[in-house]
Write an enzyme that holds these catalytic residues in place. Sequence first.
Site, PDB file in Angstrom:
ATOM      1  N   GLY A  52       0.858  -1.080   0.011  1.00 59.67           N
ATOM      2  CA  GLY A  52      -0.057  -0.239   0.006  1.00 59.67           C
ATOM      3  C   GLY A  52       1.007   1.173   0.389  1.00 59.67           C
ATOM      4  O   GLY A  52       1.930   1.294   0.625  1.00 59.67           O
ATOM      5  N   ARG A  91      10.185  -1.540  -5.134  1.00 59.99           N
ATOM      6  CA  ARG A  91       8.896  -1.377  -5.953  1.00 59.99           C
ATOM      7  C   ARG A  91       8.908   0.048  -6.613  1.00 59.99           C
ATOM      8  O   ARG A  91       9.074   0.970  -6.251  1.00 59.99           O
ATOM      9  CB  ARG A  91       7.653  -1.457  -5.057  1.00 59.99           C
ATOM     10  CG  ARG A  91       7.622  -2.680  -4.579  1.00 59.99           C
ATOM     11  CD  ARG A  91       6.142  -3.129  -3.696  1.00 59.99           C
ATOM     12  NE  ARG A  91       5.219  -3.371  -4.886  1.00 59.99           N
ATOM     13  CZ  ARG A  91       4.053  -3.280  -4.536  1.00 59.99           C
ATOM     14  NH1 ARG A  91       3.571  -3.253  -3.366  1.00 59.99           N
ATOM     15  NH2 ARG A  91       3.138  -3.405  -5.559  1.00 59.99           N
ATOM     16  N   GLN A 190      -6.117  -8.498  -2.528  1.00 58.26           N
ATOM     17  CA  GLN A 190      -6.166  -7.050  -1.507  1.00 58.26           C
ATOM     18  C   GLN A 190      -7.543  -7.054  -1.057  1.00 58.26           C
ATOM     19  O   GLN A 190      -7.636  -6.571  -0.018  1.00 58.26           O
ATOM     20  CB  GLN A 190      -5.202  -5.832  -1.775  1.00 58.26           C
ATOM     21  CG  GLN A 190      -3.816  -6.239  -1.944  1.00 58.26           C
ATOM     22  CD  GLN A 190      -3.458  -6.399  -3.531  1.00 58.26           C
ATOM     23  OE1 GLN A 190      -4.197  -7.128  -4.047  1.00 58.26           O
ATOM     24  NE2 GLN A 190      -2.357  -5.935  -3.930  1.00 58.26           N
ATOM     25  N   ASP A 231      -1.740   5.320  -6.264  1.00 57.51           N
ATOM     26  CA  ASP A 231      -0.412   4.924  -5.981  1.00 57.51           C
ATOM     27  C   ASP A 231       0.734   6.116  -6.462  1.00 57.51           C
ATOM     28  O   ASP A 231       1.725   6.219  -5.957  1.00 57.51           O
ATOM     29  CB  ASP A 231       0.210   3.515  -6.461  1.00 57.51           C
ATOM     30  CG  ASP A 231      -0.496   2.343  -5.896  1.00 57.51           C
ATOM     31  OD1 ASP A 231      -1.604   2.154  -6.185  1.00 57.51           O
ATOM     32  OD2 ASP A 231      -0.038   2.133  -4.971  1.00 57.51           O
ATOM     33  N   LYS A 242      -4.072   0.297  -8.340  1.00 60.47           N
ATOM     34  CA  LYS A 242      -4.021  -1.429  -8.581  1.00 60.47           C
ATOM     35  C   LYS A 242      -4.846  -1.740  -9.933  1.00 60.47           C
ATOM     36  O   LYS A 242      -5.969  -0.928 -10.434  1.00 60.47           O
ATOM     37  CB  LYS A 242      -4.730  -1.744  -7.218  1.00 60.47           C
ATOM     38  CG  LYS A 242      -4.885  -3.539  -7.468  1.00 60.47           C
ATOM     39  CD  LYS A 242      -3.534  -4.033  -7.563  1.00 60.47           C
ATOM     40  CE  LYS A 242      -2.383  -3.660  -6.264  1.00 60.47           C
ATOM     41  NZ  LYS A 242      -1.078  -3.874  -6.757  1.00 60.47           N
TER      42      LYS A 242
HETATM   43  O1  MRU Z   1       0.315  -3.653  -4.538  1.00 55.91           O
HETATM   44  P1  MRU Z   1      -0.175  -3.080  -3.721  1.00 55.91           P
HETATM   45  O2  MRU Z   1      -1.215  -3.687  -2.937  1.00 55.91           O
HETATM   46  O3  MRU Z   1       0.842  -2.204  -2.642  1.00 55.91           O
HETATM   47  O4  MRU Z   1      -0.932  -1.785  -4.287  1.00 55.91           O
HETATM   48  C1  MRU Z   1      -1.306  -0.604  -3.624  1.00 55.91           C
HETATM   49  C2  MRU Z   1      -3.023  -0.492  -3.334  1.00 55.91           C
HETATM   50  O5  MRU Z   1      -3.029  -1.131  -2.266  1.00 55.91           O
HETATM   51  C3  MRU Z   1      -3.725   0.018  -4.361  1.00 55.91           C
HETATM   52  O6  MRU Z   1      -3.373   0.268  -5.471  1.00 55.91           O
HETATM   53  C4  MRU Z   1      -4.265   1.267  -3.456  1.00 55.91           C
HETATM   54  O7  MRU Z   1      -5.613   1.437  -3.937  1.00 55.91           O
HETATM   55  C5  MRU Z   1      -3.482   2.432  -3.527  1.00 55.91           C
HETATM   56  S1  MRU Z   1      -2.348   2.573  -2.485  1.00 55.91           S
HETATM   57  C6  MRU Z   1      -3.263   2.675  -0.920  1.00 55.91           C
END
Ligand code: MRU
Length: 349
Positions: A52, A91, A190, A231, A242
């Site tokens: 996240g 990442r 998730q 993100d 996501k």
């Molecule tokens: O791959 P992740 O689980 O780290 O992805 C991020 C997310 O959980 C989502 O895209 C989210 O909606 C935005 S980050 C809080």
Amino acid sequence: MKVNGTEYRTIWMEGKSVYMIDQNHLPWEFSIFRSDDYRTTCRAIKDMTTRGAGAIGAAAGFAMAQAFMDAPAQNFEEYIADARQTIMDTRPTARNLFYAVELVYETGKQSTDAAIKQAQRIAEKDIADSRAIGSFGNELINSGANILTHCNAGWLAFVDYGTALSPVYTAHAAGKEVFVWADETRPRGQGARLTAWELNNAAIPHSIIADTAGASLMAQGKVDMVITGADRIAGNGDTANKIGTLEKAIAAKHFGIPFYVAAPTSTVDLACKTGADIVIEERNPDEVLYQTGPDAQGVIRKIRVASPGSTAFNPAFDVTPASLISGIITEKGIVDSAKDNLLDLLNRL
Ligand code: MRU
């Protein structure tokens, strides 16, 4: 947020140790992972022990601080440069990770103590921003609203409160009736694992839905609004989130349903002029080909759910164009992405 009556943050640092709720074990087991050095913290970001945007931002800031604490005097600068690069390589998509590394790295040039304080400050600000997003977002929610969300942008995705779910928590606490449709969010689930666990924990009515169900529910008038996290947000308001978010935005536009993105301004990256400049993470195809969970005896197993011999492609994020976004709920207010230029807004607020 409280878990079994105890107040927890998703991630925190005490001394040289970083503690994080192990999100790979949820919802089956609630456990805390401890990392005593920056390399272990990097592994935890990479394998999504913590995940996240806000949580990995905090993790990255703490990792940078751990590097300052461990750097040997004889090759201090080389060690720090190496650590900075290693953290940035964990990442690629979430802006908050880079924002935090840079801030702690720059502050660390003064002293290790300053780096530690900066990392703690980033985590505290993440909480304050999430709370403010909750209050602004709450103003958009009518009692009785059915809200669709994708992935997990609740408190597990930040240090506390979250972004997309923060307005839901605030509305619920204010006595409004809210119902959440939680997209399961394949391949890592998730939504089904983490958003559902959070909502259960907060006693907020919800249902997990298959990723393919959203448009049909919208067509039947069963969705009043969509709120997702982000993100990275480009300077023109295009938003990476996501994988699967874009489809919800297109469907919401078609059915005239408001589609909101909730994110702190630390997620905005003015170096990316449009969404085309955002690097999209590609993850291991195994995440698509296999699923993990408890069997009937409660033993956690990884099983193949795809045709043997086939391979898979696994982009982790997509980009929703600003034209499909009704507004971006930030800690400073709500940006109407159709009207407001993000750059102007950031300068003004
Ligand atoms: O791959 P992740 O689980 O780290 O992805 C991020 C997310 O959980 C989502 O895209 C989210 O909606 C935005 S980050 C809080």
